[in-house]
Design an enzyme around this catalytic site. Structure first.
Site, PDB file in Angstrom:
ATOM      1  CB  VAL A  65       0.998   5.552   3.616  1.00  0.00           C
ATOM      2  CG1 VAL A  65       1.704   6.084   4.850  1.00  0.00           C
ATOM      3  CG2 VAL A  65       0.119   6.632   2.993  1.00  0.00           C
ATOM      4  CB  CYS A  66       2.739   0.467   4.054  1.00  0.00           C
ATOM      5  SG  CYS A  66       1.152   0.616   4.889  1.00  0.00           S
ATOM      6  CB  SER A  67       5.201   0.826  -0.511  1.00  0.00           C
ATOM      7  OG  SER A  67       4.583  -0.419  -0.427  1.00  0.00           O
TER       8      SER A  67
ATOM      9  CB  THR B 244      -0.954   0.004   1.210  1.00  0.00           C
ATOM     10  OG1 THR B 244      -0.175  -0.081   2.404  1.00  0.00           O
ATOM     11  CG2 THR B 244      -1.929  -1.145   1.145  1.00  0.00           C
TER      12      THR B 244
END
Ligand code: BEZ
Length: 167
Positions: free
Chosen positions: A49-51, A47
């Site tokens: 923001v996570c990546s 996803t």
């Protein structure tokens, strides 16, 4: 109710993604029991923001976290080990991060840190958070408000570590 500072991490089995694919089932006691650990939780592999922000922040601060006494940095998500492995490889996260594949959501649930994202067609996932545990006991916990990335960043953990007792 989320886990609280001073409580023991849940004792159960979890899959740890292997760099080459698949993974190994380990006990959380084995993984975290005699170490200083940072565990950060994210709602989903791959996803944005996570990546693009959350994981890269921990990779950038890996050495600083070790210098601050952290033995192991783990990324937790409610995804299977194949996905967590592929995600870790895509971000060059191995071996810096231990990629915890909580496919059944059991560790997340036991931590009280699940989040219902069914409205976004993501199912029940791991809330965005960070915790520090020493010898299996939580010393610091930061849980993000929805859509935020503030208290669970690597920088926020480093700041928190500076305030924690050293023994
Ligand atoms: C993200 O960008 O990290 C994200 C997107 C949708 C749901 C959860 C996380």
């Amino acid at each position: 109710m989320p886990i609280q500072v001073g409580q023991k991490l849940p004792s159960l089995r979890i899959k740890v993604a292997a760099a080459q694919g698949g993974g190994d089932v380990l006990s959380t006691d084995e993984l975290f029991g005699r170490k200083n650990v940072v565990i950060f939780g994210v709602p989903g592999a791959f996803t944005p923001v996570c990546s693009n922000q959350h994981v890269p922040g921990f990779l950038a601060q890996e050495q600083a976290l070790h210098a601050a006494g952290i033995d192991l940095i783990a990324c937790l998500s409610s995804n299977d080990a194949w996905v967590m492995g592929a995600w870790g490889r895509s971000l060059s996260a191995f071996p810096a991060l231990t990629m915890l594949a909580d496919g059944n959501g059991e560790f997340t649930e036991a931590l009280g840190l699940g989040v219902d994202l069914r409205q976004g067609f993501l199912g029940v996932r791991t809330q965005r958070f960070v915790l520090v545990a020493r010898n299996g006991t939580v010393q610091h916990l930061g849980i993000e408000e929805p859509g935020k990335l503030e208290v669970s960043t690597a920088e926020a953990v480093l700041a928190a570590l500076g305030q924690l007792p050293t023994d």
